[in-house]
Motif scaffolding. Sequence first.
Motif, PDB file in Angstrom:
ATOM      1  N   ILE A  19     102.287 194.147 -16.763  1.00 36.66           N
ATOM      2  CA  ILE A  19     103.555 194.808 -16.454  1.00 36.66           C
ATOM      3  C   ILE A  19     103.895 194.645 -14.979  1.00 36.66           C
ATOM      4  N   MET A  20     102.907 194.772 -14.101  1.00 39.28           N
ATOM      5  CA  MET A  20     103.163 194.586 -12.664  1.00 39.28           C
ATOM      6  C   MET A  20     103.593 193.156 -12.350  1.00 39.28           C
ATOM      7  N   LEU A  21     102.988 192.189 -13.029  1.00 39.56           N
ATOM      8  CA  LEU A  21     103.412 190.801 -12.816  1.00 39.56           C
ATOM      9  C   LEU A  21     104.844 190.604 -13.288  1.00 39.56           C
ATOM     10  N   LEU A  22     105.194 191.206 -14.415  1.00 45.98           N
ATOM     11  CA  LEU A  22     106.568 191.119 -14.919  1.00 45.98           C
ATOM     12  C   LEU A  22     107.534 191.836 -13.969  1.00 45.98           C
ATOM     13  N   LEU A  23     107.147 193.005 -13.490  1.00 44.70           N
ATOM     14  CA  LEU A  23     107.994 193.718 -12.533  1.00 44.70           C
ATOM     15  C   LEU A  23     108.229 192.894 -11.275  1.00 44.70           C
ATOM     16  N   ALA A  24     107.203 192.192 -10.819  1.00 44.12           N
ATOM     17  CA  ALA A  24     107.346 191.355  -9.627  1.00 44.12           C
ATOM     18  C   ALA A  24     108.405 190.279  -9.828  1.00 44.12           C
ATOM     19  N   LEU A  25     108.588 189.869 -11.059  1.00 41.85           N
ATOM     20  CA  LEU A  25     109.580 188.834 -11.352  1.00 41.85           C
ATOM     21  C   LEU A  25     110.978 189.394 -11.571  1.00 41.85           C
ATOM     22  N   ILE A  26     111.090 190.603 -12.116  1.00 39.03           N
ATOM     23  CA  ILE A  26     112.416 191.073 -12.541  1.00 39.03           C
ATOM     24  C   ILE A  26     113.027 192.164 -11.660  1.00 39.03           C
ATOM     25  N   VAL A  27     112.249 192.829 -10.811  1.00 38.24           N
ATOM     26  CA  VAL A  27     112.813 193.883  -9.969  1.00 38.24           C
ATOM     27  C   VAL A  27     113.714 193.242  -8.915  1.00 38.24           C
ATOM     28  N   PRO A  28     114.998 193.617  -8.888  1.00 36.02           N
ATOM     29  CA  PRO A  28     115.914 193.022  -7.911  1.00 36.02           C
ATOM     30  C   PRO A  28     115.502 193.358  -6.477  1.00 36.02           C
ATOM     31  N   GLY A  29     115.472 192.361  -5.631  1.00 29.79           N
ATOM     32  CA  GLY A  29     115.130 192.553  -4.229  1.00 29.79           C
ATOM     33  C   GLY A  29     113.650 192.448  -3.920  1.00 29.79           C
ATOM     34  N   ASN A  30     112.809 192.368  -4.929  1.00 31.60           N
ATOM     35  CA  ASN A  30     111.377 192.264  -4.683  1.00 31.60           C
ATOM     36  C   ASN A  30     111.012 190.871  -4.200  1.00 31.60           C
ATOM     37  N   ARG A  31     110.120 190.813  -3.211  1.00 28.38           N
ATOM     38  CA  ARG A  31     109.614 189.538  -2.702  1.00 28.38           C
ATOM     39  C   ARG A  31     108.095 189.549  -2.613  1.00 28.38           C
ATOM     40  N   VAL A  32     107.449 190.429  -3.374  1.00 23.55           N
ATOM     41  CA  VAL A  32     105.995 190.578  -3.334  1.00 23.55           C
ATOM     42  C   VAL A  32     105.406 190.123  -4.663  1.00 23.55           C
ATOM     43  N   LEU A  33     104.396 189.258  -4.575  1.00 20.91           N
ATOM     44  CA  LEU A  33     103.622 188.875  -5.752  1.00 20.91           C
ATOM     45  C   LEU A  33     102.267 189.566  -5.650  1.00 20.91           C
ATOM     46  N   PRO A  34     101.966 190.476  -6.558  1.00 22.23           N
ATOM     47  CA  PRO A  34     100.791 191.336  -6.382  1.00 22.23           C
ATOM     48  C   PRO A  34      99.484 190.765  -6.909  1.00 22.23           C
ATOM     49  N   PHE A  35      99.203 189.502  -6.663  1.00 25.81           N
ATOM     50  CA  PHE A  35      98.011 188.880  -7.237  1.00 25.81           C
ATOM     51  C   PHE A  35      96.714 189.502  -6.731  1.00 25.81           C
TER      52      PHE A  35
END
Length: 121
Positions: A19-35
């Motif tokens: 879910i966090m990986l999906l949120l990283a892709l779809i949340v508008p304005g996000n520029r963080v990849l939480p690997f």
Amino acid sequence: GILMGRPSVICTGVIMIPIMLLLALIVPGNRVLPFADLAVLTSWFCWNAVASKDNVIRGVVSSTIMGAITLLIATNMSHIHNILAENSGYTFPEGITNITSLCMGQELIPALLYYISKIFA
């Protein structure tokens, strides 16, 4: 550490990884990849599972909301991490323009205090 053994906490943490990986892709304005921070999701979201009285579905819903907010705060606070890294002599790898951390870069209270202090500065 005591909460980590609860089944609801473990389930919520494991479910939150994709879910966090999906949120990283779809949340508008996000520029963080939480690997790098995926390994500590269980400790971040343990309180959501406990507060929901061990209901995993409610724990995942509240963790999803918290995760989206976390990503946005980390994105907005990345410039501070960049300044600190540059001042400490860190050299950015080629192609990297911003650095941040979900562990230290997404704290709500320090972010609020920072933005309030910018109003008066």
